[in-house]
Write a protein that holds these residues in place. Structure first.
Motif, short mmCIF file in Angstrom:
data_model
loop_
_atom_site.label_atom_id
_atom_site.label_comp_id
_atom_site.label_asym_id
_atom_site.label_seq_id
_atom_site.Cartn_x
_atom_site.Cartn_y
_atom_site.Cartn_z
N ILE B 265 69.57 -37.51 27.80
CA ILE B 265 69.55 -38.95 27.54
C ILE B 265 70.14 -39.27 26.18
O ILE B 265 70.86 -40.25 26.02
N LEU B 266 69.85 -38.42 25.18
CA LEU B 266 70.45 -38.62 23.85
C LEU B 266 71.96 -38.65 23.96
O LEU B 266 72.63 -39.47 23.35
N GLY B 267 72.49 -37.72 24.74
CA GLY B 267 73.95 -37.64 24.87
C GLY B 267 74.50 -38.76 25.72
O GLY B 267 75.56 -39.30 25.45
N GLY B 268 73.79 -39.10 26.77
CA GLY B 268 74.28 -40.14 27.67
C GLY B 268 74.20 -39.64 29.10
O GLY B 268 74.87 -38.68 29.45
N VAL B 269 73.36 -40.31 29.90
CA VAL B 269 73.14 -39.86 31.28
C VAL B 269 74.41 -39.97 32.09
O VAL B 269 75.11 -40.98 32.03
N GLY B 270 74.70 -38.92 32.86
CA GLY B 270 75.83 -38.99 33.77
C GLY B 270 77.16 -38.73 33.10
O GLY B 270 78.17 -38.62 33.77
N ARG B 271 77.19 -38.62 31.78
CA ARG B 271 78.44 -38.29 31.11
C ARG B 271 78.60 -36.78 31.12
O ARG B 271 77.64 -36.07 30.84
N VAL B 272 79.80 -36.33 31.39
CA VAL B 272 80.01 -34.88 31.51
C VAL B 272 79.57 -34.17 30.23
O VAL B 272 78.87 -33.17 30.25
N MET B 273 79.98 -34.69 29.09
CA MET B 273 79.70 -34.02 27.82
C MET B 273 78.38 -34.46 27.20
O MET B 273 78.02 -34.02 26.12
N GLY B 274 77.69 -35.38 27.87
CA GLY B 274 76.44 -35.89 27.31
C GLY B 274 75.48 -34.80 26.86
O GLY B 274 74.99 -34.83 25.73
N PRO B 275 75.19 -33.81 27.73
CA PRO B 275 74.22 -32.78 27.35
C PRO B 275 74.62 -32.03 26.09
O PRO B 275 73.75 -31.70 25.27
N LEU B 276 75.92 -31.76 25.93
CA LEU B 276 76.35 -31.03 24.73
C LEU B 276 76.13 -31.90 23.49
O LEU B 276 75.57 -31.43 22.48
N ALA B 277 76.53 -33.16 23.57
CA ALA B 277 76.34 -34.06 22.44
C ALA B 277 74.84 -34.18 22.13
O ALA B 277 74.42 -34.10 20.96
N GLY B 278 74.03 -34.32 23.17
CA GLY B 278 72.59 -34.49 22.97
C GLY B 278 71.95 -33.25 22.37
O GLY B 278 71.15 -33.35 21.43
N ALA B 279 72.29 -32.08 22.90
CA ALA B 279 71.69 -30.84 22.40
C ALA B 279 72.07 -30.63 20.95
O ALA B 279 71.24 -30.25 20.12
N ALA B 280 73.35 -30.90 20.63
CA ALA B 280 73.80 -30.71 19.25
C ALA B 280 73.05 -31.63 18.32
O ALA B 280 72.55 -31.21 17.26
N LEU B 281 72.90 -32.89 18.72
CA LEU B 281 72.21 -33.85 17.88
C LEU B 281 70.74 -33.45 17.71
O LEU B 281 70.19 -33.51 16.60
N PHE B 282 70.10 -33.02 18.80
CA PHE B 282 68.68 -32.66 18.75
C PHE B 282 68.45 -31.48 17.81
O PHE B 282 67.54 -31.51 16.96
N ILE B 283 69.27 -30.44 17.94
CA ILE B 283 69.09 -29.25 17.10
C ILE B 283 69.34 -29.60 15.64
O ILE B 283 68.61 -29.16 14.74
N LEU B 284 70.34 -30.44 15.42
CA LEU B 284 70.65 -30.87 14.06
C LEU B 284 69.45 -31.61 13.46
O LEU B 284 69.04 -31.36 12.33
N LEU B 285 68.88 -32.53 14.26
CA LEU B 285 67.74 -33.31 13.79
C LEU B 285 66.55 -32.41 13.50
O LEU B 285 65.89 -32.53 12.47
#
Lengths: 382, 327, 306
Positions: B265-285
């Protein structure tokens, strides 16, 4: 309050002073991985506070401490250990509270040549076949307090115990430990769910079992729930347990229900020696609360480390290891020595829960086991 | 306002650059963190197939993550102790070979997804959320109390499993393995989306009746998506266990399910790259906030809340649309 | 096992079921009326317990503690509804899950920040301590009997509220057709806040009652939340009756399974192993129950088709 800033301040102090370190050891960097957030944070905070109190009292610039929160998640603990070893380049690791986290971190850390000083967990795997020259346990082997409870039950003449613990490895070890020293018959043996909060069913079983004594190992909130419900059930069978359910931190939450209950511990605030008296007083002055078992273990761990630093350089692993093994520090427990598997040889006491004014606390009423080691030592090839 | 394609490229390049920089400056822990991002992103890609494509809000993907982890743990621990997994009727030995472990992880989690999916997909909506959560919880309690594989203590594997031709103990090489899997998973997810199956699934999400009218069985479509989704998350679990050289019941916990969902959800639901963006942001946070305060979960929670309320479409959505309007 | 012991265990199962009902009832109402999935419902349970413990410590009165629990949980519920939840009604379940997941993080750590990391003390009132001898000779704690009575009374009260009062009519109307009741001039946002606060108060009440015999600690709400989910899946969303039946079923299965399974296994296993394996299997029982109900009735025992 952020203890990382204390670590940073100590580091800064270490950089600014060009004077050599105390004794003839060099500087030592310690990585502390402990539980500071979420459920169970109380134990980690106590270990940290006890440890940092000793560090503060030592007033040395040779010791730098980095503290990280494992959130009680083993995966996080493993990653923090990697970070401390790979990036922070620590010499010594310490701080872990829980056995499952210790099992995840310790073997890898010692295999990479780091020292690990355990201020709390003592799983059997690390005491027996899996023992390691660089692993030192400053608290107890996990079975110890349960064995002491068994020994006490035997000495009191109990012959028919009802025993219960949560269904997970530490719980299974607890019942095994109790049975090892107790030797009598069992009125019942029950495994509860980890995290269970209602014990009505078990208490009904206890009442119907005809037991003459009850042994339980239910750490944290589980023990609080059990004791409150047991006291209210009107069952009068005497209860014995390890110190974990009768610790300073949680006794206030149990209240009257714990009064008079016997429990086993390697430490109490009334152990009569100058180190302990000074520790109890200075801990109260520093943090405004009575120290717990865990705080005493953190304090002892730091003092063990400081004693080794005074004698040897951590870069000379053999000498440093020998210095740790000698354990020449003033323990809050009085006599303290390491066995061949680097686990404590110590007295374990029986305590009774009492009330001092408004505060529930413990007093020592006897010794359950003297100069006690552990059964796994025989399996350790060191 | 940038195009999503550009952003996707930038994300991949960014991850590689961070790792390259860490490799050159000898910062192995940064590589470990990047590896974690890649693995968690794979888990998120798996969930995103159910969530984004199929509209199936599963709060139980920890079950598959954990099964993958335990597939690795059980096989490797048997190989480590030289005790066969099973002697009769056929001899099954443990293994320390990653490809074999991955295969087992994929199959085992696909099977679990088939069973859980077949039951849970009889319902929808809020029921589905609660049922998937409850099934994952069942695995969690079982893993804690079943003594054979360490119970709550979990299983430690002393040496990371091997991949032919690579030294997986070297952080950068293991990162590349995981990165390769991530790229593959992203390709699968991308192809799935544009395939006839993906289009039918998407149609089923919007209108069950319409799909039925053209002769497709929506239950079967959803179940297939759920199984693929579970299998990919299971593979991520095997990789995660290998990263830590350790597996434990916390991989099954409902917080794990929640976190995987948070990446998506952080990355964006249904977006192909969403999970990568979300995981990166979460780990960074997690990495940054953890240093700020013992109570950093409060900030994390507030931030998540902010994303849900005011940044729909997640990180990818915000960056590509160039606005953070609240609808 | 004697019949008497079995009956006592049935009573224990009933008691834990009734307490579970209080938590599940609020959840199912919120689901039914607003179509909202609220993961943070367990946090409201925790808030009730902490408020009760704090007030009991300050005043020594259990009655005041219960009032405080109701007030604090209802106020927290109303506040959260107005600040956060209100924005989620039109969103899909996914956004609701994430937002309420975030609320759990905030509530848990904020509670730890305010009250510290150690459990708090909350005891049962003197008038209800000790045990009574029931007909047949079962020694049963007075407080647990009171819990059963209070729970069943509240259940009856809720039935009355839903079926006989004006608020109940609005709630039922809201469940079946949301646009319609707005069109009829009911202030829907006020109704939603009220229902949410009511659900929160029930959860907080349960937290305080149970907190007196358990441990008042951070994170106490989440296990209850997951059990409440199981209850609602079994009973059917939006149905108070379903929540009651489901809760009692779950309570009985959990209690009796934990006692009977190890006993049964002892017939062909060593006692230690039977205890360990039996307990491992017992932990899965309620989920199996849920699976069976689901195969039989996908929308729960009393659920309407979604």
């Amino acid at each position: 309050m952020n203890f990382k800033s204390i670590g940073a301040a100590l580091a800064l102090a270490a950089l600014c002073t060009s004077a050599g370190a105390d004794g003839h050891g060099g500087k030592v960097k310690v990585g502390m991985i402990t539980t500071l957030s979420g459920g169970g944070a109380g134990l980690g905070i106590d270990v940290r506070d006890g440890f940092m109190l000793a560090v503060k009292q030592a007033n040395t610039d040779a010791l730098e401490v980095v503290i990280e929160d494992d959130q009680r998640k083993p995966e996080i603990a493993v990653q923090l250990a990697d970070k401390m070893i790979q990036s922070e380049k620590v010499d010594v690791l310490t701080g872990i509270i829980w056995s499952n986290l210790a099992m995840a971190v310790v073997p890898a850390a010692t295999a990479q040549g780091k020292f690990y000083l355990s201020p709390n967990a003592g799983p059997s795997a690390l005491a027996g076949k899996g023992c390691h020259p660089n692993y030192f346990n400053v608290a107890w082997q996990n079975d110890n307090l349960h064995e002491a409870a068994g020994a006490y039950a035997k000495s009191e003449g109990f012959k028919n115990s009802f025993i219960l613990a949560p269904n997970y490895p530490a719980g299974q070890d607890a019942l095994t430990g109790y049975k090892r020293q107790y030797g009598g018959a069992l009125a019942g043996e029950v495994f509860t769910q980890l995290g269970q909060t209602d014990y009505a069913a078990e208490i009904a079983q206890i009442r119907a079992s005809g037991a003459d004594s009850v042994f339980f190992f239910l750490p944290g909130g589980m023990g609080i729930s059990f004791l409150k419900q047991y006291a209210d059930s009107g069952v009068e069978i005497p209860v014995i347990g390890p110190a974990f359910s009768f610790d300073q931190g949680i006794l206030q939450a149990v209240g009257d229900a714990a009064l008079g209950v016997k429990n086993t511990s390697q430490w109490n605030k009334d152990i009569d020696n100058p180190t302990n008296a000074a520790f109890v007083e200075s801990f109260q002055a520093e943090y405004g609360r009575l120290p717990s078992l865990y705080a005493s273990q953190g304090f002892d761990t730091a003092n063990l480390l400081l004693s080794a630093m005074a004698k040897a350089d951590v870069k000379d692993a053999d000498a440093f290891r020998a210095a740790l093994k000698a354990a020449e520090f003033d323990s809050t427990r009085g006599d303290f020595a390491f066995g061949d598997n680097h686990h404590p040889i110590q007295d374990i006491y029986v305590r009774e829960v009492i009330q001092e004014g408004d505060v529930f606390t413990n007093k020592i009423i006897g010794t359950a086991l003297s100069a006690h080691s552990d059964v796994y030592a025989a399996d350790c090839n060191m | 306002m940038i195009s999503e394609k550009l952003l996707n490229g930038a994300l991949i390049a960014g991850l590689l650059l961070v790792v390259l920089h860490a490799h050159l400056t000898d910062a192995p822990f940064t590589i470990t963190l990047a590896t974690k991002v890649a693995i968690l992103a794979v888990a998120g890609v798996g969930l995103n197939i159910a969530l984004g494509l199929g509209g199936l809000v599963s709060l139980g993907h920890a079950a598959f993550f954990g099964i993958g982890g335990y597939a690795m743990g059980i096989l490797a621990s048997h190989a480590q102790s030289y005790v066969p997994l099973m002697q009769s009727p056929v001899l099954i030995e443990g293994t320390k070979s990653m490809p074999v472990i991955w295969l087992v992880a994929l199959l085992a989690s696909a099977l679990a997804a088939l069973l859980i999916g077949a039951l849970s997909l009889r319902t929808s909506g809020v029921y589905f959320i609660m049922i998937t959560l409850a099934f994952a919880q069942m695995f969690y309690y079982f893993a804690i109390s079943w003594p054979a594989y360490g119970g709550e203590d979990g299983l430690s594997i002393y040496v990371r499993n091997g991949f032919p031709g690579l030294n997986t103990l070297d952080p950068i090489q293991y990162f590349l393995v995981c990165f390769g899997v991530l790229v593959l998973a992203l390709l699968v997810s991308f192809r799935l989306r544009t395939s006839p199956f993906g289009l039918a699934l998407n149609a089923a999400r919007q209108s069950t009746a319409r799909v039925q009218a053209i002769g497709q069985n929506p239950f079967r479509l959803r179940l297939t998506a759920f199984v693929i989704s579970g299998a990919i998350t299971g593979l991520a679990g095997a990789l995660f266990a290998d990263l830590n050289r350790f597996v434990s019941p916390t991989m099954f916990s409902w917080q794990t399910s929640g976190e995987i969902m948070v990446f998506v959800i952080l990355g964006g639901v249904g977006r192909v790259m969403g999970p990568l963006a979300g995981a990166a942001l979460f780990i960074l946070l997690e990495h940054l906030l953890g240093g700020v305060s013992d109570y950093w979960h409060i900030y994390l929670g507030a931030l998540l809340l902010g994303v849900v309320l005011f940044a729909r479409g997640g990180l990818v959505g915000v960056l590509t649309e160039g606005r953070s309007g609240d609808d | 096992m004697t019949l008497l012991l079995f009956l006592e265990q049935v009573l224990n199962g009933l008691q834990s079921g009734v307490m579970l009902f209080l938590t599940a009832a609020g959840l199912t109402l919120v689901f039914g009326v607003m179509g909202l999935i609220n993961l943070a419902h367990g946090s409201l349970y925790m808030i009730g317990a902490f408020a009760a413990a704090a007030i009991a410590a300050a005043t020594g009165s259990f009655t005041l503690a219960i009032i405080a629990a109701l007030t604090a949980a209802a106020a927290a519920g109303a506040l959260v509804e107005m600040v956060v939840i209100r924005r989620l009604y039109t969103r899909d379940h996914l956004d609701q899950v994430l937002a309420t997941f975030a609320l759990i993080l905030i509530f848990s750590e904020a509670t730890r920040w305010v009250f510290g990391s150690f459990p708090l003390y909350l005891d049962i009132p003197d008038a209800l301590s000790g045990s009574v001898r029931l007909p047949g000779g079962i020694e049963y704690p007075r407080y647990r009997l009171a819990l059963i009575a209070v729970g069943l009374t509240l259940a009856a009260g809720l039935f009355f509220l839903i079926s006989r009062t004006r608020l109940g009519i609005q709630i039922r109307a809201g469940e079946s057709d949301r646009e319609m009741i707005a069109a009829l001039g009911v202030n829907i946002s006020k109704l939603y806040t009220l229902v949410f606060a009511l659900g929160a108060a029930l959860a907080g009440f349960a937290g305080a009652l149970v907190g007196a015999i358990q441990s008042v600690q951070v994170g106490m709400g989440e296990p209850v939340l997951i059990l409440a989910f199981v209850v609602i899946v079994i009973g059917g969303i939006g149905s108070i009756k379903g929540a009651l039946v489901g809760a009692v079923l779950v309570g009985l299965t959990d209690t009796l399974g934990g006692v009977l399974l190890p006993e049964a296994l002892r017939l062909f296993m060593a006692p230690s192993d039977a205890a360990a394996v039996g307990s491992a299997l017992a932990s899965m029982l309620i989920y199996l129950l849920m699976a069976v109900v689901l195969i039989w009735r996908p929308h729960g025992l009393y659920g309407m088709r979604a």
